[in-house]
Design a protein around this motif. Structure first.
Motif, PDB file in Angstrom:
ATOM      1  N   ASP A   1     103.423   6.138  12.624  1.00  0.00           N
ATOM      2  CA  ASP A   1     102.647   7.346  11.887  1.00  0.00           C
ATOM      3  C   ASP A   1     101.013   7.053  12.301  1.00  0.00           C
TER       4      ASP A   1
ATOM      5  N   LEU B   1     108.420  10.248   8.584  1.00  0.00           N
ATOM      6  CA  LEU B   1     108.726  11.432   8.046  1.00  0.00           C
ATOM      7  C   LEU B   1     107.298  11.936   7.473  1.00  0.00           C
ATOM      8  N   ALA B   2     106.502  11.145   6.770  1.00  0.00           N
ATOM      9  CA  ALA B   2     105.316  11.631   6.089  1.00  0.00           C
ATOM     10  C   ALA B   2     104.321  11.979   7.536  1.00  0.00           C
TER      11      ALA B   2
ATOM     12  N   THR C   1     102.278  18.431  11.117  1.00  0.00           N
ATOM     13  CA  THR C   1     102.503  19.791  10.708  1.00  0.00           C
ATOM     14  C   THR C   1     101.277  20.563   9.870  1.00  0.00           C
ATOM     15  N   ASP C   2     100.861  19.785   8.880  1.00  0.00           N
ATOM     16  CA  ASP C   2      99.999  20.322   8.155  1.00  0.00           C
ATOM     17  C   ASP C   2      98.723  20.552   8.785  1.00  0.00           C
TER      18      ASP C   2
ATOM     19  N   GLU D   1     112.982  19.066   6.580  1.00  0.00           N
ATOM     20  CA  GLU D   1     112.249  19.309   5.275  1.00  0.00           C
ATOM     21  C   GLU D   1     110.789  18.928   5.276  1.00  0.00           C
ATOM     22  N   ALA D   2     110.520  17.715   6.450  1.00  0.00           N
ATOM     23  CA  ALA D   2     109.232  17.410   6.434  1.00  0.00           C
ATOM     24  C   ALA D   2     108.399  18.376   7.600  1.00  0.00           C
ATOM     25  N   GLY D   3     109.090  19.558   7.963  1.00  0.00           N
ATOM     26  CA  GLY D   3     108.001  20.322   8.775  1.00  0.00           C
ATOM     27  C   GLY D   3     108.405  20.284  10.255  1.00  0.00           C
TER      28      GLY D   3
ATOM     29  N   ARG E   1     105.133  15.456   8.273  1.00  0.00           N
ATOM     30  CA  ARG E   1     104.184  16.499   7.529  1.00  0.00           C
ATOM     31  C   ARG E   1     102.838  16.306   7.561  1.00  0.00           C
TER      32      ARG E   1
END
Length: 355
Positions: free
Chosen positions: A167, A213-214, A220-221, A251-253, A217
């Motif tokens: 991450d 997973l974070a 993607t954001d 789900e995370a994008g 997200r």
């Protein structure tokens, strides 16, 4: 003996290049004898490497890029299955614990990259980061070599893909988001298990699955096209999680996904067998039997194309399950379209760019 917090269970030297067997050094033995209750933790060391060029080229017909950059040699994540482990044998080091504890950094990477991109003969195609060892492994937090490479590529508007388990890539979302807005960047997050215990033994120093997973997200954001890699899928170890991993990534994008059956080239096979004996003795024989059934009766299939797909009923079943789950979740494939027409060569020797 299992080294706590490391992936490999052994540190035998490779014999493919007539290298002598390694011996524990005197300082290590002295330190071990001075501590009650056993040997100290294995420490990570980093050695500066000064290559003359930084872009590595390949002509493999089953790989979707022809050039890559590896800011580091070795990888502290310690993934026991890592196909890059045998590269440490070229350095007269073990593909076992040496690969994940004796690392090499290339701090001149950005300068070398600028020099290569400024050559009149240079022709643009996407550069891949993370093809051999992870560009965002823990030492990147201090060395920031990957960051410096991304800065060059952002400045020159050069297409880039990144594959990582960390991450830490989110730290560079400012650059990657800017590049992605022009169709110049995409990221692939590798996620092999949602189970912390499985992840802890398979990839002992990689970030927790929740953090990955974070990261999907967060990227993607930030507008960065992000994909998920299930690589490797290991029968009877993590294959049962395939659908759950894809669902969590969607789900995370994540935009798309791909998977690869486990590969065990050269010294990786005995390291993986030792890992199975240490962590999964109840199913070690079964796991290897299934792997061999996908690899033509061998521990590894080195042939182009089939090495990435596997063969036989087990490989077919994995592909069918993956395809059904991917389509059900609305995930695309791994085709990543990037622009190559925006490139602006860097300045060379202090001269301004020609407009």
């Amino acid at each position: 003996m299992i080294e706590h917090g490391r992936g490999a269970t052994a540190n035998r030297a490779s014999q493919r290049f007539n290298l002598p067997a390694r011996e524990e050094d005197g300082d290590w033995l002295d330190e071990r004898d001075a501590i009650d209750g056993g040997p100290p933790r294995l420490r990570t060391t980093v050695t500066v490497e000064q290559p003359r060029t930084i872009i590595t080229r390949n002509q493999s017909p089953d790989i979707g890029f022809d050039r890559s950059i590896n800011p580091y040699r070795g990888c502290e994540h310690g993934c026991v299955y890592c196909f890059a482990r045998p590269t440490h044998a070229y350095l007269d080091l073990s593909p076992g614990l040496d690969f994940e504890s004796r690392l090499f950094a290339k701090p001149d990477a950005a300068a070398l990259l600028r020099a290569e991109l400024s050559r009149p003969s240079y022709r643009v195609e996407r550069i891949a980061l993370g093809t051999n060892t992870d560009p965002y492994q823990p030492i990147e937090g201090d060395w920031r070599i990957t960051r410096s490479i991304v800065e060059v590529l952002a400045d020159t508007r050069h297409p880039l893909t990144i594959t990582t388990k960390s991450d830490r890539v989110v730290r560079d979302a400012d650059l990657l988001g800017r590049m992605a807005a022009d169709g110049l960047a995409a990221v692939v997050l590798s996620l092999t298990s949602l189970d912390p215990q499985t992840a802890r033994t398979l990839e002992p120093r990689a970030p927790h699955p929740r953090r990955r997973l974070a990261a999907i997200r967060a990227l993607t954001d930030a507008g960065v096209p992000t994909y998920v890699s299930l690589a490797p899928v290991i029968p009877a170890i993590n294959d049962h999680e395939m659908e759950a991993i894809l669902a969590a990534a969607a789900e995370a994008g994540a935009l798309g996904a791909f998977f690869l059956p486990v590969r065990l080239p050269h010294e990786v096979a005995p390291l993986f067998r030792a890992w199975l004996d240490a962590h999964h003795p109840d199913r070690a024989g079964r796991v290897m039997a299934i792997i061999q059934s996908m690899r033509g009766g061998r521990d590894n299939d080195p042939d182009f194309h089939s090495r990435m797909r596997g063969q036989g009923p087990w490989a077919d079943l994995l592909r069918t399950r993956f395809t059904i789950a991917r389509r059900r979740l609305g995930l695309g494939g791994i085709g990543i379209p990037l622009r190559c027409d925006l490139f602006v060569p860097p300045e060379k020797d202090g001269q301004m760019r020609l407009l």
